[in-house]
Design a protein around this motif. Structure first.
Motif, PDB file in Angstrom:
ATOM      1  N   LEU A 211      45.183 -23.073  54.794  1.00 29.52           N
ATOM      2  CA  LEU A 211      46.561 -23.411  54.422  1.00 29.52           C
ATOM      3  C   LEU A 211      47.607 -22.674  55.251  1.00 29.52           C
ATOM      4  CD1 LEU A 211      46.161 -23.515  50.524  1.00 29.52           C
ATOM      5  CD2 LEU A 211      46.059 -25.408  52.162  1.00 29.52           C
ATOM      6  N   GLY A 212      47.146 -22.019  56.317  1.00 30.03           N
ATOM      7  CA  GLY A 212      48.095 -21.358  57.205  1.00 30.03           C
ATOM      8  C   GLY A 212      48.120 -19.852  57.042  1.00 30.03           C
ATOM      9  N   GLY A 213      48.705 -19.207  58.030  1.00 31.61           N
ATOM     10  CA  GLY A 213      48.692 -17.748  58.075  1.00 31.61           C
ATOM     11  C   GLY A 213      49.504 -17.106  56.971  1.00 31.61           C
ATOM     12  N   LEU A 214      50.653 -17.716  56.594  1.00 33.14           N
ATOM     13  CA  LEU A 214      51.506 -17.106  55.572  1.00 33.14           C
ATOM     14  C   LEU A 214      50.793 -17.057  54.222  1.00 33.14           C
ATOM     15  CD1 LEU A 214      54.247 -15.896  54.897  1.00 33.14           C
ATOM     16  CD2 LEU A 214      55.080 -18.215  54.393  1.00 33.14           C
ATOM     17  N   LEU A 215      50.234 -18.210  53.813  1.00 29.83           N
ATOM     18  CA  LEU A 215      49.493 -18.239  52.558  1.00 29.83           C
ATOM     19  C   LEU A 215      48.197 -17.428  52.651  1.00 29.83           C
ATOM     20  CD1 LEU A 215      49.946 -21.959  51.440  1.00 29.83           C
ATOM     21  CD2 LEU A 215      51.041 -19.915  50.504  1.00 29.83           C
ATOM     22  N   GLY A 216      47.634 -17.394  53.879  1.00 32.04           N
ATOM     23  CA  GLY A 216      46.432 -16.595  54.080  1.00 32.04           C
ATOM     24  C   GLY A 216      46.707 -15.110  53.869  1.00 32.04           C
ATOM     25  N   SER A 217      47.865 -14.645  54.359  1.00 35.09           N
ATOM     26  CA  SER A 217      48.235 -13.246  54.152  1.00 35.09           C
ATOM     27  C   SER A 217      48.385 -12.934  52.680  1.00 35.09           C
ATOM     28  CB  SER A 217      49.541 -12.935  54.894  1.00 35.09           C
ATOM     29  OG  SER A 217      49.387 -13.114  56.278  1.00 35.09           O
ATOM     30  N   ALA A 218      49.008 -13.863  51.945  1.00 37.78           N
ATOM     31  CA  ALA A 218      49.183 -13.651  50.506  1.00 37.78           C
ATOM     32  C   ALA A 218      47.837 -13.639  49.789  1.00 37.78           C
ATOM     33  CB  ALA A 218      50.083 -14.745  49.941  1.00 37.78           C
ATOM     34  N   TRP A 219      46.976 -14.599  50.146  1.00 38.67           N
ATOM     35  CA  TRP A 219      45.676 -14.691  49.485  1.00 38.67           C
ATOM     36  C   TRP A 219      44.818 -13.449  49.734  1.00 38.67           C
ATOM     37  CZ3 TRP A 219      43.231 -17.561  45.933  1.00 38.67           C
ATOM     38  CH2 TRP A 219      41.822 -17.454  45.853  1.00 38.67           C
ATOM     39  N   TYR A 220      44.699 -13.075  51.009  1.00 36.48           N
ATOM     40  CA  TYR A 220      43.832 -11.938  51.333  1.00 36.48           C
ATOM     41  C   TYR A 220      44.500 -10.601  51.044  1.00 36.48           C
ATOM     42  CZ  TYR A 220      40.500 -15.149  53.371  1.00 36.48           C
ATOM     43  OH  TYR A 220      39.584 -16.151  53.542  1.00 36.48           O
ATOM     44  N   GLY A 221      45.833 -10.650  50.747  1.00 38.52           N
ATOM     45  CA  GLY A 221      46.455  -9.438  50.241  1.00 38.52           C
ATOM     46  C   GLY A 221      45.992  -9.102  48.841  1.00 38.52           C
ATOM     47  N   VAL A 222      45.657 -10.152  48.079  1.00 40.98           N
ATOM     48  CA  VAL A 222      45.147  -9.966  46.720  1.00 40.98           C
ATOM     49  C   VAL A 222      43.624  -9.847  46.723  1.00 40.98           C
ATOM     50  CG1 VAL A 222      45.021 -10.975  44.399  1.00 40.98           C
ATOM     51  CG2 VAL A 222      47.095 -11.249  45.781  1.00 40.98           C
ATOM     52  N   PHE A 223      42.968 -10.661  47.540  1.00 33.91           N
ATOM     53  CA  PHE A 223      41.509 -10.653  47.630  1.00 33.91           C
ATOM     54  C   PHE A 223      41.108 -10.307  49.068  1.00 33.91           C
ATOM     55  CE2 PHE A 223      42.831 -13.920  44.554  1.00 33.91           C
ATOM     56  CZ  PHE A 223      42.272 -13.397  43.393  1.00 33.91           C
ATOM     57  N   PRO A 224      40.936  -9.032  49.366  1.00 33.99           N
ATOM     58  CA  PRO A 224      40.622  -8.630  50.746  1.00 33.99           C
ATOM     59  C   PRO A 224      39.360  -9.296  51.269  1.00 33.99           C
ATOM     60  CG  PRO A 224      41.188  -6.723  49.404  1.00 33.99           C
ATOM     61  CD  PRO A 224      41.044  -7.880  48.465  1.00 33.99           C
ATOM     62  N   ALA A 225      39.349  -9.546  52.572  1.00 29.12           N
ATOM     63  CA  ALA A 225      38.196 -10.194  53.209  1.00 29.12           C
ATOM     64  C   ALA A 225      36.970  -9.282  53.139  1.00 29.12           C
ATOM     65  CB  ALA A 225      38.523 -10.516  54.664  1.00 29.12           C
ATOM     66  N   VAL A 226      35.814  -9.909  53.032  1.00 31.01           N
ATOM     67  CA  VAL A 226      34.546  -9.167  53.023  1.00 31.01           C
ATOM     68  C   VAL A 226      34.188  -8.789  54.461  1.00 31.01           C
ATOM     69  CG1 VAL A 226      32.087  -9.272  52.461  1.00 31.01           C
ATOM     70  CG2 VAL A 226      33.767 -10.363  50.959  1.00 31.01           C
ATOM     71  N   VAL A 227      33.853  -7.512  54.640  1.00 26.90           N
ATOM     72  CA  VAL A 227      33.515  -7.018  55.984  1.00 26.90           C
ATOM     73  C   VAL A 227      32.020  -7.137  56.202  1.00 26.90           C
ATOM     74  CG1 VAL A 227      33.637  -5.074  57.571  1.00 26.90           C
ATOM     75  CG2 VAL A 227      35.436  -5.399  55.864  1.00 26.90           C
ATOM     76  N   SER A 228      31.636  -7.821  57.262  1.00 24.82           N
ATOM     77  CA  SER A 228      30.218  -7.957  57.587  1.00 24.82           C
ATOM     78  C   SER A 228      29.638  -6.613  58.029  1.00 24.82           C
ATOM     79  CB  SER A 228      30.034  -8.980  58.712  1.00 24.82           C
ATOM     80  OG  SER A 228      28.735  -8.902  59.258  1.00 24.82           O
ATOM     81  N   PRO A 229      28.468  -6.244  57.499  1.00 19.55           N
ATOM     82  CA  PRO A 229      27.832  -4.995  57.953  1.00 19.55           C
ATOM     83  C   PRO A 229      27.496  -5.028  59.434  1.00 19.55           C
ATOM     84  CG  PRO A 229      26.338  -6.253  56.545  1.00 19.55           C
ATOM     85  CD  PRO A 229      27.674  -6.905  56.444  1.00 19.55           C
TER      86      PRO A 229
END
Length: 313
Positions: A211-229
């Motif tokens: 849905l774009g970078g702006l909404l992506g920032s909001a989404w992952y600000g609440v649910f941080p991305a999972v970091v691959s080992p």
């Protein structure tokens, strides 16, 4: 070993102490010339070569050096002097061109002795002049057969401190970068890598958000991305290799700072003290390369912090 009368022995020791006192008087000027900004830039020209590969290997060999020195100390305390001497005489670190250039400068310019290593020998020989001025000094050298070996070992250990100081300089750099970028303590590349991996994973997830970078920032600000080992492991290996490479040239920054703080002066005086004791004493006042222990403490704190962050949800 030739026997000397007490009076002759006292005269020899007095002549040797006068020589080493002259060396101490030369230390401040030597530090300004060799470890100031211009001097260290000339010195680190030698790092452009095999030193780039040797520096990472010396980082890995440093713990072996510490273990050998601790084992030598333990053997000495346990009443096994021959084993202690053998362990203490082992050269663990690979000789780098910068370390050899530093040793040559100390021998030729500070001690004013002939250089037996690669390169042109110096015509100046302060010890030879001292012997000519006081021929009995030659007998002191003859009666202290192990003094030369002890002095050479101390000089080698002095050269090895450069790799430890370079590691600490790199660690201070990562501490500063971690404080600015992550507001956390990162005393090494191992503890720095997870934070960098989290940032990269977050940015990649935001860029790929449908849905774009702006909404992506909001989404992952609440649910941080999972970091691959695998990302964390790859970054750790790459950053450790980069840090070891940077360590080959870290002295360009570390040398002028140490000169300004008086660290080079004190370290050289400790080296001269160890050499003087080898010739005039019982050889018990060796040169202790304390910097290696400080570097290993930083390594342990680096690994410990990284483990805590990986295990903390």
């Amino acid at each position: 070993m030739p026997e000397l009368s007490p009076d002759t022995d006292a005269a020899l020791i007095a002549a040797a102490r006068a020589y080493f006192a002259e060396r101490r008087a030369r230390v401040p000027g030597f530090v300004r010339e060799r470890f100031g900004l211009r001097g260290t830039l000339r010195l680190h020209r030698h790092a452009l070569g095999w030193d780039i590969l040797k520096a990472p290997l010396n980082v890995m060999l440093s713990p072996v050096l510490i273990l050998s020195r601790l084992a030598a100390w333990g053997a000495g305390r346990a009443g096994a002097p021959r084993i202690a001497r053998w362990l203490a005489s082992r050269r663990i670190l690979l000789p780098t061109a910068v370390a050899r250039a530093t040793e040559r400068a100390i021998v030729v310019d500070l001690l004013e002795l002939p250089w037996d290593g690669p390169g042109r020998a110096s015509e100046r020989d302060a010890l030879a002049r001292a012997i000519l001025a006081n021929p009995t000094l030659a007998r002191l050298v003859a009666t202290r057969r192990e003094a030369g070996a002890v002095s050479a070992r101390a000089l080698s250990d002095y050269g090895g401190t450069r790799s430890a100081v370079a590691e600490m300089t790199t660690a201070l750099g990562t501490i500063g970068a971690g404080a600015v970028a992550f507001q956390s303590l990162t005393p090494g590349m191992v503890s720095f890598a997870p934070g960098l991996a989290a940032v990269l994973a977050q940015q990649a997830a935001i860029a790929a958000f449908p849905l774009g970078g702006l909404l992506g920032s909001a989404w992952y600000g609440v649910f941080p991305a999972v970091v691959s080992p695998w990302l964390t492991a790859g970054l750790t290996l790459g950053l450790v290799a980069l840090g070891a490479l940077v360590a080959a040239f870290a002295g360009v920054i570390a040398d002028p700072v140490q000169a300004a703080l008086g660290l080079h002066r004190r370290r050289l005086n400790r080296l001269i003290d160890a050499m003087e004791d080898a010739f005039t004493g019982e050889g018990r006042r060796g040169f202790a390369a304390r910097e290696h222990y400080l570097a290993r403490l930083l390594d342990l704190s680096d690994a410990g912090l990284a483990a805590i962050r990986l295990l903390t949800p």
